[in-house]
Scaffold this active site. Structure first.
Site, mmCIF file in Angstrom:
data_model
loop_
_atom_site.group_PDB
_atom_site.id
_atom_site.type_symbol
_atom_site.label_atom_id
_atom_site.label_comp_id
_atom_site.label_asym_id
_atom_site.label_seq_id
_atom_site.Cartn_x
_atom_site.Cartn_y
_atom_site.Cartn_z
ATOM 1 N N ARG A 49 0.796 -1.225 0.000
ATOM 2 C CA ARG A 49 0.000 0.000 0.000
ATOM 3 C C ARG A 49 0.830 1.277 0.000
ATOM 4 N NH1 ARG A 49 -2.732 -3.823 1.715
ATOM 5 N NH2 ARG A 49 -0.735 -4.330 2.644
ATOM 6 N N THR A 50 1.801 1.334 0.897
ATOM 7 C CA THR A 50 2.511 2.606 1.069
ATOM 8 C C THR A 50 3.247 2.970 -0.215
ATOM 9 O OG1 THR A 50 2.773 2.010 3.382
ATOM 10 C CG2 THR A 50 4.084 3.863 2.588
ATOM 11 N N LYS B 188 25.813 -4.620 -1.607
ATOM 12 C CA LYS B 188 27.274 -4.627 -1.841
ATOM 13 C C LYS B 188 27.997 -3.900 -0.730
ATOM 14 C CE LYS B 188 26.284 -3.920 -6.714
ATOM 15 N NZ LYS B 188 26.393 -2.853 -7.716
ATOM 16 N N ARG C 77 11.345 3.686 3.105
ATOM 17 C CA ARG C 77 11.029 2.743 4.190
ATOM 18 C C ARG C 77 12.307 1.980 4.533
ATOM 19 N NH1 ARG C 77 5.914 -1.227 4.430
ATOM 20 N NH2 ARG C 77 5.019 0.779 5.025
ATOM 21 N N HIS D 283 5.401 5.626 11.505
ATOM 22 C CA HIS D 283 4.867 5.509 10.136
ATOM 23 C C HIS D 283 3.960 6.720 9.948
ATOM 24 C CE1 HIS D 283 3.623 3.945 6.402
ATOM 25 N NE2 HIS D 283 3.229 2.731 6.747
HETATM 26 N N1 CP Z 1 0.003 0.035 5.878
HETATM 27 C C1 CP Z 1 1.171 -0.303 5.297
HETATM 28 O O1 CP Z 1 2.230 0.210 5.642
HETATM 29 O O2 CP Z 1 1.052 -1.265 4.355
HETATM 30 P P1 CP Z 1 2.243 -1.778 3.443
HETATM 31 O O3 CP Z 1 3.234 -2.473 4.359
HETATM 32 O O4 CP Z 1 1.624 -2.710 2.450
HETATM 33 O O5 CP Z 1 2.881 -0.578 2.822
#
Ligand code: CP
Length: 306
Positions: A51-52, A80, A101, A129
């Site tokens: 999603r993110t 590496k 991320r 998050h």
């Molecule tokens: N909610 C969320 O972070 O989903 P993903 O891990 O799929 O990005």
């Protein structure tokens, strides 16, 4: 540090949060606006995501920008031995904005300190998050008509669940009361218990999810057990199916109560719940795209008009 970076929900005041939610509403009315013409956004995902990453990338596409990046660290030179600092410095020369991320807590803050362009934190370990929190707040405001004076019950992995940690801080502006429901091994970390105490936020703590707890809630925020953060697989197996939200547990739910979940779901919400009026988690994920359009524009200093 670049001024547009967004690494923690604590950076935002209540009025800044609301301004971003208002902008996201404009994007919900019209998601396709060519505000990123000529801009390049790098999505650097050192950890898996559906999603993110896809909602950020869709947001860039809908705004007329272009995306570069990787969705698996194995396809990057980090395997590496390249340092995060070197990666960020390189990508700073290619793109206008980095969405990142990373598995390490504090990685986004660190990246923002070494980057020449803004960094948006798309999740750093068990820490934060914040873009998820913004879409959670958007979803709460949209379904409840307000952010203030709500009873929010958070269920599941409160130890490793970064979305829970960010949301506690994000809601702290709005006189919430919380119920925290977790197995003993996955209770809310002490720092967040103290955070609630220091901010005068009423909080109840449970090891069992009951119809009564749900009946008292305006929002039930379910979370997945963060299997990847357990040090021992046996510890995960011991708690993995502790809470499953099914229709029986919804007997006393208020009609206005909404169930949120950052997703992905494993089995903590029974599929029968998907068809109830309380289920909102799939729409919540769609809201993420509008909110991320707003966050991208904020990071790049782009004004969004009606
Ligand atoms: N909610 C969320 O972070 O989903 P993903 O891990 O799929 O990005």
């Amino acid at each position: 540090m670049n001024r547009g970076s967004f690494f923690s929900i604590e950076q935002l005041t209540a009025s800044e949060i609301e301004a971003i939610l208002d902008t996201a509403e404009l994007f919900e009315q019209n998601p396709n606006r060519r505000l990123l013409e000529g801009k390049v956004v790098a999505t650097l995902f050192f950890e898996p995501s559906t999603r993110t990453r896809l909602s950020f990338e869709t947001a860039v596409n809908r705004l007329g920008g272009r995306v570069i990046g990787f969705s698996d660290a194995k396809n990057s030179s980090s395997v590496k031995g390249e340092t995060l600092k070197d990666t960020i410095q390189m990508v700073s020369g290619y793109a206008d904005l980095i969405v990142m991320r990373h598995n390490l807590e504090g990685a986004a803050l660190y990246a923002s300190e070494v980057s020449r362009i803004p960094i948006i934190n798309a999740g750093d370990g068990a820490n934060q998050h914040p873009s998820q929190t913004m879409l959670d707040l958007y979803s709460i405001r949209k379904t409840q008509g307000k952010l203030t004076d709500l009873k929010v019950t958070m269920v599941g992995d409160l130890k490793y669940g970064r979305t829970v940690h960010s949301l506690i801080e994000g809601l702290s502006h709005y006189r919430p009361s919380f119920a925290f429901v977790a197995p003993k091994q996955l209770e809310l970390p002490r720092e967040y218990v103290e955070y609630c105490e220091e901010h005068g936020i009423p909080a109840e703590y449970y090891h069992e999810l009951t119809p009564e707890v749900i009946g008292a809630s305006d929002i039930v925020y379910m979370t997945r057990l963060q299997r990847e953060r357990f040090l021992d697989e046996e510890d995960y197996e011991a708690v993995k199916d502790t809470f499953v939200l099914d229709c029986n547990l919804l007997q006393q739910a208020k009609p206005s109560m909404r169930i949120l979940h950052p997703l992905p779901r494993v089995n903590e919400i029974a599929q029968e719940v998907d068809d109830t009026p309380n289920a909102y988690y799939f729409r919540q994920a769609v809201n993420g795209m509008f909110v991320r359009e707003a966050l991208i524009c904020r990071a790049l200093g782009i004004e969004v008009k009606e």
